[in-house]
Scaffold this active site. Structure first.
Site, short mmCIF file in Angstrom:
data_model
loop_
_atom_site.label_atom_id
_atom_site.label_comp_id
_atom_site.label_asym_id
_atom_site.label_seq_id
_atom_site.Cartn_x
_atom_site.Cartn_y
_atom_site.Cartn_z
N LYS A 95 38.76 33.98 34.81
CA LYS A 95 38.35 34.99 35.78
C LYS A 95 39.20 34.89 37.04
CE LYS A 95 35.63 38.17 37.54
NZ LYS A 95 35.67 39.55 37.03
N LYS B 148 35.23 45.38 31.20
CA LYS B 148 34.55 46.65 31.48
C LYS B 148 34.29 47.41 30.18
CE LYS B 148 36.68 46.90 36.04
NZ LYS B 148 36.96 45.46 35.98
N LYS C 58 30.95 40.47 36.51
CA LYS C 58 29.92 41.41 36.97
C LYS C 58 29.71 42.56 35.99
CE LYS C 58 32.07 45.30 38.60
NZ LYS C 58 33.24 45.08 37.79
N GLY D 2 34.94 44.29 42.76
CA GLY D 2 35.48 43.78 44.01
C GLY D 2 36.84 44.37 44.32
N ASN D 3 37.62 44.67 43.28
CA ASN D 3 38.92 45.29 43.47
C ASN D 3 38.81 46.77 43.83
OD1 ASN D 3 40.67 43.08 43.03
ND2 ASN D 3 40.36 43.24 40.83
#
Length: 306
Positions: free
Chosen positions: A122, A263, A205, A9-10
């Site tokens: 989050k 990530k 995600k 999203g970023n």
């Protein structure tokens, strides 16, 4: 080749930017040619984040005096799936992708006893100064925390067990479509009688993308964000891009939960489970990442960069 592309999203809305729709649509339009080149040649599933976007939706529904209560976060995750999924459809179509782009409103099964549901970690929504963040926390009954140079809302982030629509995504891939799956990490759900019900939280995600990649037998996971890749000494004058990072070296490094940590760990999970390749880099540099000229590759034991 079958691959999963995770777009943060970023990556659509950089930290500190005004959350205008136009900003995000333009950024996707700039990235679309590289995504189209990938999707034209390969079977692609796109998983996107929604941290800034779902936070904005939560703010709007929280401030709407016509409502007796704000919409729950799980409903807003579903709403953001449609919004960002539509933007992806438009961007890829305008960039010339001949394949159908199908957006699946997706649910992610989580464990109702997951201890992560008790500890908000989050980040969602926009960045605020400390006093503004605490004022919003009091107004909306939020939990807030420092995020780099500012403050943001934090919510629980349980681990994914499985994405309920993965089988449907595989059917669509087999039919020649590009699939947008588990947007925003999917709507977090737990068993409820013969069905499921949504719960408060955002499933990361990146962990979801790794889970999807394993479940659909993908050969590659590409995680795209708003930084070049995994950096050593991030945020300091001596920061440096790590072209490769071995799984066995991850535990000895500090990768924060609120930023690059999920990530790195998600990429490592995928490489460990599948033996496939995992790459992390900037949405703006997708073509260079695929050519091995940008980003970071996560390497399993005994492997070297391809």
């Amino acid at each position: 080749m079958r691959l999963v592309v995770a777009i943060g999203g970023n990556a659509l809305l950089h930290r500190g930017e005004i959350p205008d729709a136009k900003t995000q649509v333009v950024r996707l339009a700039l990235a679309a040619p590289a995504l189209v080149a990938l999707a034209a040649e390969h079977e692609v599933v796109i998983v996107h984040g929604n941290g800034p976007q779902v936070g904005l939706l939560a703010m709007q529904t929280g401030d709407d005096s016509s409502l007796t209560s704000p919409y729950p976060l799980w409903d807003l995750v579903a709403e953001s799936q449609g919004l960002i999924g539509y933007w992806l459809q438009e961007a890829l179509g305008h960039a010339g992708l001949a394949k159908d782009v199908v957006v699946l409103v997706s649910r992610t099964l989580v464990d109702p006893t997951d201890p992560r549901l008790l500890v908000p970690t989050k980040f969602v929504g926009s960045m605020y100064d400390e006093s503004g963040a605490h004022a919003l926390a009091r107004k909306h009954d939020w939990t807030v925390a420092a995020d780099g140079s500012g403050w943001r809302r934090v919510v629980p982030s349980p681990l994914p067990i499985r994405i309920l629509e993965s089988a449907q995504a595989m059917l669509l891939l087999d039919a020649g479509a590009t699939v947008v799956l588990a947007g925003g990490g999917g709507v977090p759900v737990v068993p409820d009688g013969p069905g499921f019900r949504g719960i408060e939280g955002i499933v990361d995600k990146d962990y979801v993308a790794a889970r999807v990649a394993v479940d659909i037998d993908a050969q590659m996971l590409v995680i795209l964000t708003d930084v070049q890749g995994v950096m050593s000494n991030f945020g300091t004058p001596s920061e440096e891009l790590l072209k490769t990072l071995k799984i066995q070296d991850i535990e000895g490094n500090c990768f924060p939960d609120g930023s690059i940590g999920p990530k790195v760990r998600a990429a490592a999970d995928f490489v460990t489970a599948s033996g496939g390749r995992a790459l992390i880099g900037s949405l703006d540099n997708l073509g260079a990442i695929m050519d091995g000229k940008s980003g970071t590759e996560i390497l399993g034991p005994g492997t070297t960069s391809s």
